[in-house]
Design an enzyme around this catalytic site. Structure first.
Site, PDB file in Angstrom:
ATOM      1  NE  ARG A  93      51.212  37.497  38.410  1.00 27.62           N
ATOM      2  CZ  ARG A  93      50.092  38.214  38.539  1.00 27.62           C
ATOM      3  NH1 ARG A  93      49.020  37.667  39.091  1.00 27.62           N
ATOM      4  NH2 ARG A  93      50.042  39.449  38.106  1.00 27.62           N
TER       5      ARG A  93
ATOM      6  CG  HIS B  45      46.017  35.802  32.757  1.00 22.25           C
ATOM      7  ND1 HIS B  45      45.480  35.062  33.780  1.00 22.25           N
ATOM      8  CD2 HIS B  45      45.864  37.120  33.111  1.00 22.25           C
ATOM      9  CE1 HIS B  45      45.027  35.876  34.723  1.00 22.25           C
ATOM     10  NE2 HIS B  45      45.253  37.117  34.351  1.00 22.25           N
TER      11      HIS B  45
ATOM     12  CG  HIS C 261      40.968  38.820  33.493  1.00 24.18           C
ATOM     13  ND1 HIS C 261      40.890  40.135  33.868  1.00 24.18           N
ATOM     14  CD2 HIS C 261      42.103  38.328  34.053  1.00 24.18           C
ATOM     15  CE1 HIS C 261      41.942  40.450  34.600  1.00 24.18           C
ATOM     16  NE2 HIS C 261      42.699  39.369  34.733  1.00 24.18           N
ATOM     17  CB  SER C 262      34.132  40.087  33.216  1.00 17.12           C
ATOM     18  OG  SER C 262      33.755  39.507  31.992  1.00 17.12           O
ATOM     19  CE1 TYR C 263      40.597  44.966  35.330  1.00 14.18           C
ATOM     20  CE2 TYR C 263      40.216  43.513  33.450  1.00 14.18           C
ATOM     21  CZ  TYR C 263      41.077  44.123  34.338  1.00 14.18           C
ATOM     22  OH  TYR C 263      42.436  43.902  34.243  1.00 14.18           O
TER      23      TYR C 263
ATOM     24  CG  ASP D 218      46.217  40.675  41.463  1.00 12.00           C
ATOM     25  OD1 ASP D 218      45.345  39.817  41.176  1.00 12.00           O
ATOM     26  OD2 ASP D 218      47.179  40.939  40.725  1.00 12.00           O
TER      27      ASP D 218
ATOM     28  CD  GLU E 171      41.169  37.202  37.294  1.00 16.72           C
ATOM     29  OE1 GLU E 171      41.985  36.492  36.674  1.00 16.72           O
ATOM     30  OE2 GLU E 171      41.491  38.242  37.916  1.00 16.72           O
TER      31      GLU E 171
END
Length: 369
Positions: free
Chosen positions: A105, A130, A199-201, A269, A334
């Site tokens: 952000r 992003h 940004h893989s989960y 987060d 990330e």
């Protein structure tokens, strides 16, 4: 740390045993305006990884558990489009994509550089998230095969989402034994800011939630935020807080603690400040699923990592096997510069100027024991 060093040594000693990486290209689908999207499959005897040109997404990572059983350890989709599924329908989770120009952000969707104020695309409660409403995650990159992998390129014109300068960015995914190396480079023709990340989960179990995953992070400080996830500016110690992962801890052990930061984000987060940036020889992060034995070890040149526990996955999007992606169904690591750095002189700089080359590398190593 001795066990981590032993793991690195073992990887070096046995790397010759991995089969040579193969790279295959195939059609994957079409963009919203009908242009072709390709998938590149990177494969050796340890892993199989799929990269698509849309958003430079990591679409799949097939990794074995301690018994040799293979599962996909990242969330993703089998196609570009589908009812409540696919990369076109999913315009909000950034699942597996490269985000930019600025990952994370920027407060109030603006920043000042060299005395000039730049107003950005505001897509997150008045802030820029992003890269803005149409960031790198929702664009089709050009791609070419390279040894052991694929290189993807995007050219972002001057003024794109409000960012100054024409930016040319490259991302190289290479499979080296049990390691996925992601190397980013970029250049600009005007002073600008940049912060690229993937940004893989991850879900090392291959299904269910990640609350029993055990996390270790070599980070002694973190960046607390306001209710809109913009850093307050201080870097307090993690000691005595739920953000202290210097001792391996189950993610679910403290996620529901009576902690204002966790309540604001509905879980984790937050940016954790790594103790040893610019070090690709020692682990920065280690994530383990005790049930399967799968372990993800992360090495990075970056100073921080945004640890996100999929708090806003709400079941409206459906994954590969028809399974809804629900809260805590995956987690993101990330690697990055800090959020809102362009507005925080005390944070590591994200400024890129003409004649300079932006370079950052992160390695994800997948093992099982």
């Amino acid at each position: 740390m001795n066990s981590a060093k032993g793991l690195i040594a073992l990887t070096v000693l046995t790397s010759a045993a991995f089969a040579q990486t193969s790279v295959a290209k195939a059609p994957f689908g079409k963009t919203p305006d009908g242009k072709p999207v390709d998938v590149y499959t990177l494969k050796d005897s340890a892993l199989e990884i799929k990269i698509i040109t849309w958003g430079a997404h990591v679409a799949s990572i097939q990794a074995p558990d301690r018994t040799g059983a293979v599962a996909d350890v990242v969330l993703g989709y089998n196609s570009m489009d589908g009812a409540n599924s696919g990369y076109i329908a999913d315009s909000k989770t950034y699942m597996g994509s490269v985000v930019g120009r600025y990952g994370n952000r920027i407060g109030h969707a603006q920043f000042v550089l060299d005395g000039k104020t730049f107003h950005l695309s505001a897509n997150d409660h008045g802030n820029t998230l992003h890269g803005g409403v149409s960031g790198f995650d929702y664009k089709n990159w050009t791609a070419k095969k390279i040894p052991k992998g694929v290189e993807l390129t995007i050219v972002s014109p001057d003024g794109d989402m409000g960012f100054p300068g024409t930016l040319t960015a490259h991302v190289r995914y290479t499979l080296e034994g049990d390691k996925l190396r992601i190397a980013y480079t970029a250049t600009t023709d005007k002073p600008t800011v940049i912060n690229l990340t993937n940004h893989s989960y991850f879900n090392l179990a291959g299904s269910g939630d990640i609350l029993k995953h055990v996390l270790w992070v070599n980070a002694g400080r973190y960046t607390p935020t306001d209710k809109l996830s913009i850093p307050l500016g201080d870097l307090p110690t993690v000691a005595g807080t739920p953000f202290d992962f210097r001792t391996p801890t189950a993610i679910g052990a403290r996620i529901h603690d009576d902690n204002e930061q966790l309540k604001l984000a509905k879980g984790y987060d937050h940016n954790l400040v790594l103790n040893a940036p610019n070090d690709l020889t020692h682990p920065a992060i280690k994530l383990t699923d005790p049930a399967s034995g799968r372990t993800l070890t992360v090495y990075t040149t970056e100073p921080g990592v945004q640890f996100y526990t999929g708090n806003f996955l709400d079941g409206t999007l459906t994954g590969r096997a028809g399974t809804p992606y629900t809260q805590y169904g995956g987690l993101c690591l990330e690697t990055q510069h800090f959020p809102d750095s362009p507005n925080r002189n005390s944070f590591p700089s994200t400024t890129l100027r003409p004649g300079e080359t932006y370079r950052t590398t992160t390695i994800f190593q997948f093992t099982a024991k």
